[in-house]
Design an enzyme around this catalytic site. Structure first.
Site, short mmCIF file in Angstrom:
data_model
loop_
_atom_site.label_atom_id
_atom_site.label_comp_id
_atom_site.label_asym_id
_atom_site.label_seq_id
_atom_site.Cartn_x
_atom_site.Cartn_y
_atom_site.Cartn_z
N ASP A 82 0.85 -1.19 0.00
CA ASP A 82 0.00 0.00 0.00
C ASP A 82 0.89 1.25 0.00
O ASP A 82 1.80 1.37 0.83
CB ASP A 82 -0.87 -0.05 1.27
CG ASP A 82 -1.97 1.00 1.27
OD1 ASP A 82 -2.42 1.40 0.18
OD2 ASP A 82 -2.40 1.39 2.38
N HIS A 213 -9.06 4.89 -2.40
CA HIS A 213 -8.40 4.94 -1.09
C HIS A 213 -9.28 5.74 -0.14
O HIS A 213 -10.26 6.35 -0.56
CB HIS A 213 -7.03 5.64 -1.22
CG HIS A 213 -5.99 4.76 -1.82
ND1 HIS A 213 -4.92 4.30 -1.08
CD2 HIS A 213 -5.87 4.23 -3.05
CE1 HIS A 213 -4.17 3.54 -1.86
NE2 HIS A 213 -4.72 3.47 -3.07
N GLY A 214 -8.90 5.73 1.13
CA GLY A 214 -9.59 6.58 2.10
C GLY A 214 -11.08 6.28 2.18
O GLY A 214 -11.90 7.19 2.27
N ASP A 258 -8.76 0.87 6.19
CA ASP A 258 -7.83 0.73 7.31
C ASP A 258 -8.42 1.34 8.58
O ASP A 258 -8.53 0.66 9.61
CB ASP A 258 -6.49 1.41 6.97
CG ASP A 258 -5.43 1.11 8.02
OD1 ASP A 258 -5.72 0.35 8.96
OD2 ASP A 258 -4.32 1.65 7.93
P1 13P Z 1 -8.99 4.81 5.42
O1 13P Z 1 -8.13 5.65 6.30
O2 13P Z 1 -10.23 5.56 5.01
O3 13P Z 1 -9.31 3.50 6.01
O4 13P Z 1 -8.17 4.53 4.06
C1 13P Z 1 -7.22 3.50 4.01
C2 13P Z 1 -6.39 3.55 2.78
O5 13P Z 1 -6.67 4.23 1.83
C3 13P Z 1 -5.20 2.69 2.73
O6 13P Z 1 -4.44 2.90 1.59
O1 G3H Z 2 -3.47 4.90 3.61
C1 G3H Z 2 -2.78 4.59 4.57
C2 G3H Z 2 -3.10 3.45 5.42
O2 G3H Z 2 -4.14 3.75 6.29
C3 G3H Z 2 -1.86 2.99 6.11
O3 G3H Z 2 -1.57 3.77 7.21
O4 G3H Z 2 0.83 4.29 6.91
O5 G3H Z 2 -0.27 4.42 9.18
O6 G3H Z 2 0.16 2.20 8.11
P1 G3H Z 2 -0.09 3.67 7.91
ZN ZN Z 3 -4.51 4.92 0.86
#
Ligand code: 13P
Ligand code: G3H
Ligand code: ZN
Length: 312
Positions: A82, A213-214, A258
């Site tokens: 990721d 994402h997000g 996430d």
């Molecule tokens: P969230 O913070 O909305 O869960 O997004 C996770 C994400 O995009 C990981 O790449």
């Molecule tokens: O988009 C990011 C993910 O939520 C991962 O978060 O970099 O804190 O592991 P992290």
């Molecule tokens: Zn992301």
């Protein structure tokens, strides 16, 4: 079953009008909770690892834990990097057993993003690994990337065809109003996604998998449990699930989650410890965290992603 790349799972998801959940993993309990949910729902799965996760749990531990999940689950599972920031981290993950990587060149200029992404694609494709690129900038906080709302920018649909044809990427993450973290909108602000941009991207890139994402929904149920048990989560707001379901029926084939996992896990641990103040065995409170992860992921598969039963 062995790890798979995202190629076939995205093709099926596109045709079937559903999306694959890409869940961030950092430890054994999270991997187990997600995998058990996917197994019970017979859903394909992407387990994804950020640079922060590799730093926390270390590369080999995460790969071996995912290999253990493969032994127990009879499902197509991709292990995905990721937000790979540069060629080196992508190479390390490709050489180190991942079946898919993201090269996130969105902070670079359009030309530099293309050069970097193409380099990763060439290396990955020679080894049977799929690549996700990104155009447009999401607001929010990750370990290494902190993009303010002012610096965030929607994807420009007029750029997507050139980006995809010149880089050869297998999927594309776009910015249409989602953002990382648990505070996606200001209090009082109405959550809004630019479906017009998604539609235009879909028109320009027929039959091509798009990534969001997000995309955590930030369940108020978990927010309340955390608040009731000593945490502070005021003003946490996510993306409404109906919007994500709509996107999954369109060109969106991968939805990244996430923050929802973090909230579910933390709510479980906090609640368990508040109800059982004398407990000090990690297995007791981590069990509740793992159970919450499983419940959450089943809910996502059935109500948001629509991928239940798709692991044929
Ligand atoms: P969230 O913070 O909305 O869960 O997004 C996770 C994400 O995009 C990981 O790449
Ligand atoms: O988009 C990011 C993910 O939520 C991962 O978060 O970099 O804190 O592991 P992290
Ligand atoms: Zn992301």
């Amino acid at each position: 079953m062995a790890l798979v790349s995202t190629k076939e799972m995205f093709q099926k998801a596109y045709e079937g009008g559903y999306a694959i959940g890409a869940f961030n993993v950092n430890n054994m309990e999270i991997i187990q909770g997600i995998t058990e949910a996917a197994q019970e729902e017979n859903s394909p799965l992407i387990l994804q690892v950020s640079a922060g996760a590799r730093k926390y749990a270390r590369h080999n531990y995460l790969v071996k834990l995912v290999e253990a999940a493969l032994l127990e689950a009879d499902l197509p599972i991709a292990l995905h990097l990721d937000h790979g920031d540069d060629f080196e981290i992508c190479k390390a993950c490709i050489d180190g057993g991942f079946s898919s990587v993201m090269i996130d060149g969105s902070k670079h200029s359009f030309e530099d993003n293309i050069i970097l992404t193409k380099k990763v694609v060439e290396y990955a494709h020679e080894r049977g690994v799929t690549v996700e690129g990104e155009l447009g900038k999401l607001a929010g906080i990750e370990d290494d990337v902190n993009v303010s709302a002012e610096d965030a920018s929607y994807t420009r649909p007029e750029e997507v065809e050139e980006f995809v044809s010149r880089t050869g990427v297998d999927s594309l993450a776009i910015a249409i109003g989602t953002s990382h973290g648990a505070f996606k909108f200001k209090p009082g602000q109405k959550p809004m996604l630019r479906f017009d941009i998604l539609e235009e991207v879909e028109r320009r890139l027929p039959n091509f998998p798009i990534v969001l994402h997000g995309a955590s929904s930030v369940s108020q149920e978990f927010v309340k449990i955390i608040a009731a048990n000593g945490g502070k989560m005021d003003d946490a707001i996510g993306i409404p699930e109906e919007m994500l379901r709509k996107a999954a029926g369109m060109a969106v084939c991968k939805i990244n989650i996430d923050s929802d996992l973090r909230l579910a896990f933390t709510a479980g641990v906090r609640e368990h410890l508040a109800n059982n103040p004398s407990h000090f065995d990690p297995r007791q409170y981590l069990t509740k965290g793992r159970e919450n992860i499983k419940t959450l992921v089943k809910h996502k598969i059935v109500n948001v992603l629509g991928s239940s039963g798709a692991a044929k």
